[in-house]
Scaffold this motif. Structure first.
Motif, PDB file in Angstrom:
ATOM      1  N   ASP A 179       2.747   1.874   7.702  1.00 25.93           N
ATOM      2  CA  ASP A 179       2.351   2.337   6.267  1.00 25.93           C
ATOM      3  C   ASP A 179       0.525   1.684   5.733  1.00 25.93           C
ATOM      4  O   ASP A 179       0.675   0.784   6.309  1.00 25.93           O
ATOM      5  N   ASN A 180       0.095   2.914   5.893  1.00 24.48           N
ATOM      6  CA  ASN A 180      -1.290   1.984   5.739  1.00 24.48           C
ATOM      7  C   ASN A 180      -2.482   3.211   5.754  1.00 24.48           C
ATOM      8  O   ASN A 180      -2.881   3.512   5.243  1.00 24.48           O
ATOM      9  N   PRO A 181      -2.076   2.775   3.498  1.00 21.70           N
ATOM     10  CA  PRO A 181      -3.066   3.646   2.906  1.00 21.70           C
ATOM     11  C   PRO A 181      -3.878   3.005   2.648  1.00 21.70           C
ATOM     12  O   PRO A 181      -5.110   4.431   2.749  1.00 21.70           O
ATOM     13  N   GLY A 182      -4.752   2.181   2.788  1.00 23.53           N
ATOM     14  CA  GLY A 182      -6.332   2.339   2.547  1.00 23.53           C
ATOM     15  C   GLY A 182      -7.043   2.934   4.003  1.00 23.53           C
ATOM     16  O   GLY A 182      -8.228   2.905   3.415  1.00 23.53           O
ATOM     17  N   THR A 183      -6.273   3.072   5.017  1.00 25.02           N
ATOM     18  CA  THR A 183      -7.329   3.836   5.903  1.00 25.02           C
ATOM     19  C   THR A 183      -6.614   4.972   6.338  1.00 25.02           C
ATOM     20  O   THR A 183      -7.258   6.036   6.509  1.00 25.02           O
ATOM     21  N   THR A 184      -5.490   5.395   6.037  1.00 21.06           N
ATOM     22  CA  THR A 184      -5.217   6.740   5.448  1.00 21.06           C
ATOM     23  C   THR A 184      -5.238   7.605   4.800  1.00 21.06           C
ATOM     24  O   THR A 184      -5.207   8.656   5.419  1.00 21.06           O
ATOM     25  N   HIS A 185      -5.244   7.032   4.073  1.00 18.41           N
ATOM     26  CA  HIS A 185      -4.960   7.672   2.210  1.00 18.41           C
ATOM     27  C   HIS A 185      -4.059   8.180   1.857  1.00 18.41           C
ATOM     28  O   HIS A 185      -4.038   9.599   1.512  1.00 18.41           O
ATOM     29  N   PHE A 186      -2.511   8.095   2.799  1.00 17.29           N
ATOM     30  CA  PHE A 186      -1.598   8.213   2.390  1.00 17.29           C
ATOM     31  C   PHE A 186      -0.552   7.750   2.085  1.00 17.29           C
ATOM     32  O   PHE A 186      -0.381   6.646   2.716  1.00 17.29           O
ATOM     33  N   THR A 187       0.265   7.724   1.218  1.00 14.60           N
ATOM     34  CA  THR A 187       0.964   6.456   0.572  1.00 14.60           C
ATOM     35  C   THR A 187       2.592   7.111   0.607  1.00 14.60           C
ATOM     36  O   THR A 187       2.968   7.931   0.764  1.00 14.60           O
ATOM     37  N   PHE A 188       3.404   6.147   1.307  1.00 10.89           N
ATOM     38  CA  PHE A 188       5.033   6.281   1.470  1.00 10.89           C
ATOM     39  C   PHE A 188       5.529   6.060   0.297  1.00 10.89           C
ATOM     40  O   PHE A 188       5.563   5.087  -0.365  1.00 10.89           O
ATOM     41  N   THR A 189       6.229   6.284  -0.391  1.00 14.84           N
ATOM     42  CA  THR A 189       7.520   6.753  -1.194  1.00 14.84           C
ATOM     43  C   THR A 189       8.172   5.524  -0.546  1.00 14.84           C
ATOM     44  O   THR A 189       9.121   5.370   0.821  1.00 14.84           O
ATOM     45  N   ASP A 190       9.009   4.755  -1.111  1.00  9.56           N
ATOM     46  CA  ASP A 190      10.470   4.442  -0.489  1.00  9.56           C
ATOM     47  C   ASP A 190      11.402   5.551  -0.063  1.00  9.56           C
ATOM     48  O   ASP A 190      12.264   5.520   0.875  1.00  9.56           O
ATOM     49  N   GLU A 191      11.701   6.666  -0.731  1.00  8.99           N
ATOM     50  CA  GLU A 191      12.689   7.437  -0.441  1.00  8.99           C
ATOM     51  C   GLU A 191      11.962   8.117   0.621  1.00  8.99           C
ATOM     52  O   GLU A 191      13.226   8.344   1.413  1.00  8.99           O
TER      53      GLU A 191
ATOM     54  N   SER B 239       7.781  15.767   8.834  1.00 13.06           N
ATOM     55  CA  SER B 239       7.889  16.801  10.241  1.00 13.06           C
ATOM     56  C   SER B 239       7.613  15.921  11.162  1.00 13.06           C
ATOM     57  O   SER B 239       7.806  16.213  12.250  1.00 13.06           O
ATOM     58  N   LEU B 240       6.124  15.653  10.677  1.00 12.89           N
ATOM     59  CA  LEU B 240       5.301  14.789  11.818  1.00 12.89           C
ATOM     60  C   LEU B 240       6.413  13.659  13.093  1.00 12.89           C
ATOM     61  O   LEU B 240       6.589  13.696  14.063  1.00 12.89           O
ATOM     62  N   PHE B 241       6.825  12.834  11.826  1.00 14.70           N
ATOM     63  CA  PHE B 241       7.647  11.654  12.460  1.00 14.70           C
ATOM     64  C   PHE B 241       8.843  12.829  13.338  1.00 14.70           C
ATOM     65  O   PHE B 241       9.322  11.944  13.929  1.00 14.70           O
TER      66      PHE B 241
ATOM     67  N   GLY C  72      -1.906   6.989  16.729  1.00 13.41           N
ATOM     68  CA  GLY C  72      -2.533   7.476  15.575  1.00 13.41           C
ATOM     69  C   GLY C  72      -3.661   9.115  16.002  1.00 13.41           C
ATOM     70  O   GLY C  72      -4.348   8.242  16.673  1.00 13.41           O
ATOM     71  N   ALA C  73      -3.630   9.626  15.453  1.00 15.20           N
ATOM     72  CA  ALA C  73      -4.811  10.201  15.955  1.00 15.20           C
ATOM     73  C   ALA C  73      -4.492  11.774  14.337  1.00 15.20           C
ATOM     74  O   ALA C  73      -3.060  11.484  14.077  1.00 15.20           O
ATOM     75  N   VAL C  74      -5.618  13.170  13.701  1.00 17.03           N
ATOM     76  CA  VAL C  74      -4.838  13.716  12.668  1.00 17.03           C
ATOM     77  C   VAL C  74      -4.635  14.652  13.603  1.00 17.03           C
ATOM     78  O   VAL C  74      -3.082  14.950  12.190  1.00 17.03           O
TER      79      VAL C  74
ATOM     80  N   LEU D 292       3.591   4.484  14.912  1.00 17.07           N
ATOM     81  CA  LEU D 292       2.879   5.811  13.956  1.00 17.07           C
ATOM     82  C   LEU D 292       2.194   6.059  12.346  1.00 17.07           C
ATOM     83  O   LEU D 292       2.706   5.489  11.559  1.00 17.07           O
ATOM     84  N   PRO D 293       1.272   5.678  12.335  1.00 17.90           N
ATOM     85  CA  PRO D 293       0.266   6.160  11.188  1.00 17.90           C
ATOM     86  C   PRO D 293      -0.034   8.064  10.822  1.00 17.90           C
ATOM     87  O   PRO D 293       0.489   8.299  11.600  1.00 17.90           O
ATOM     88  N   ALA D 294       0.331   8.232   9.282  1.00 15.33           N
ATOM     89  CA  ALA D 294       0.313   9.298   9.110  1.00 15.33           C
ATOM     90  C   ALA D 294      -1.223   9.945   8.805  1.00 15.33           C
ATOM     91  O   ALA D 294      -1.971   9.621   7.674  1.00 15.33           O
ATOM     92  N   VAL D 295      -2.356   9.534   9.993  1.00 16.22           N
ATOM     93  CA  VAL D 295      -3.661   9.737   9.958  1.00 16.22           C
ATOM     94  C   VAL D 295      -3.229  11.688   9.388  1.00 16.22           C
ATOM     95  O   VAL D 295      -3.057  12.182   9.734  1.00 16.22           O
ATOM     96  N   SER D 296      -4.492  11.757   7.926  1.00 13.87           N
ATOM     97  CA  SER D 296      -5.075  13.151   8.007  1.00 13.87           C
ATOM     98  C   SER D 296      -6.464  12.809   7.613  1.00 13.87           C
ATOM     99  O   SER D 296      -7.426  11.980   6.832  1.00 13.87           O
ATOM    100  N   TYR D 297      -6.756  13.995   7.637  1.00 15.18           N
ATOM    101  CA  TYR D 297      -8.143  14.700   6.955  1.00 15.18           C
ATOM    102  C   TYR D 297      -7.998  15.616   5.350  1.00 15.18           C
ATOM    103  O   TYR D 297      -8.459  15.439   4.921  1.00 15.18           O
TER     104      TYR D 297
END
Length: 297
Positions: free
Chosen positions: A132-144, A115-117, A76-78, A100-105
């Motif tokens: 899938d770790n929205p508590g730290t990455t602040h990105f929420t994956f949908t099931d879709e 696209s990242l994946f 993981g990285a930005v 691989l998390p979806a880390v973001s600023y």
């Protein structure tokens, strides 16, 4: 490798840098317990606080001491460029898979995450687990989105943050997610307090912080799950509620696990990256009591 107990060890860090000897002591507990896989440099592994060189060194040390136990390394990285460099380092160190998390600023949208994946899976030669770790990455994956990502060649597992608090609702949650996933992609529960619910609901793997320090205790739960002994899974997980209470009290697992590693004599009592601070003497004494009372090992 995406089944059973995937143990996520602490990366102990002192004022002089990574505590390599402490890290090796922790890994030795995992190899002795014969965990099914290791998750190196996860959130409790402090990946976000370490330099590229430190992360490469930790991955290399882990591989040297993992023996034949598969190793997954978080990359993981930005920025995408940084992730690709970290992926190269992890593969060179011998990683069997990447987390691989979806880390973001700046906030990411679904197309940017896809696209990242897509970029990473095309670049690497080992499987990828979606973190899938929205508590730290602040990105929420949908099931879709999980479904779209699972169609990418190389994506083999989804590490979900938790499930609803009742057995029926947990089973429904896992079933709904599974309907979106490409066949053969496993679902792993990661929030330790929900491990029993998640495993009984059909998750194939426990991505476990508890297992990263107390592997024998955690393995009892995954072995009961493999045997389809739902009552035993529930009982063993419920027995660990005092540990989950500590996790909630201290804002997550990392401070508790770091203090516990010190209690066990594996690391210094202060082994967290700054600005994180070690727990107080009184709080550490509470953790020592829970370890002794539950017989965690």
């Amino acid at each position: 490798m995406f089944t059973g107990l995937s143990a996520f060890p602490l990366t102990p860090i002192t004022a002089s840098g990574v505590d390599e000897q402490g890290f090796i002591k922790i890994l030795t507990r995992l190899t002795a317990a014969r965990v099914d896989s290791m998750g190196i440099l996860g959130s409790t592994g402090s990946y976000a606080y370490l330099t590229r060189e430190q992360r490469k060194r930790i991955a290399t040390l882990a591989k040297q001491h993992a023996g034949d136990i598969p190793m997954m390394v978080c990359v993981g990285a930005v920025s995408t460029d940084a992730i690709l460099h970290l992926a190269d380092d992890a593969q060179a160190a011998g990683a069997n898979a990447l987390l691989l998390p979806a880390v973001s600023y700046q906030s990411l949208n679904d197309e940017e995450v896809f696209s990242l994946f897509e970029t990473v899976t095309r670049h690497v030669s080992v499987p990828v687990c979606i973190y899938d770790n929205p508590g730290t990455t602040h990105f929420t994956f949908t099931d879709e989105l999980h479904g779209r990502l699972s169609s990418l060649e190389g994506v083999r597992s989804v590490k979900i943050p938790g499930v609803p608090g009742s057995p029926a609702a947990a089973a429904e949650r896992v079933a709904v997610l599974r309907q979106h996933l490409h066949p053969g992609v496993t679902i792993g529960i990661s929030s330790d307090a929900y491990a029993g619910l998640g495993l009984n609901a059909g998750c194939e793997v426990w991505y476990s912080v508890c297992g990263g320090l107390f592997p024998e205790t955690a393995k009892q739960i995954t072995e009961a799950a493999a045997a389809q002994d739902h009552e035993q899974v529930t009982a063993l997980a419920a027995r660990l509620e005092p540990l989950w209470v500590l996790f909630r009290k201290h804002g997550g697992s990392i401070r508790v696990i770091a203090a516990a590693a010190g209690v066990l004599g594996l690391t210094d009592t202060d082994c967290l990256p700054r600005p994180l601070q070690p727990l107080s003497a009184d709080d550490t004494a509470d953790i020592a009591r829970v370890i002794a009372t539950l017989g965690l090992k």
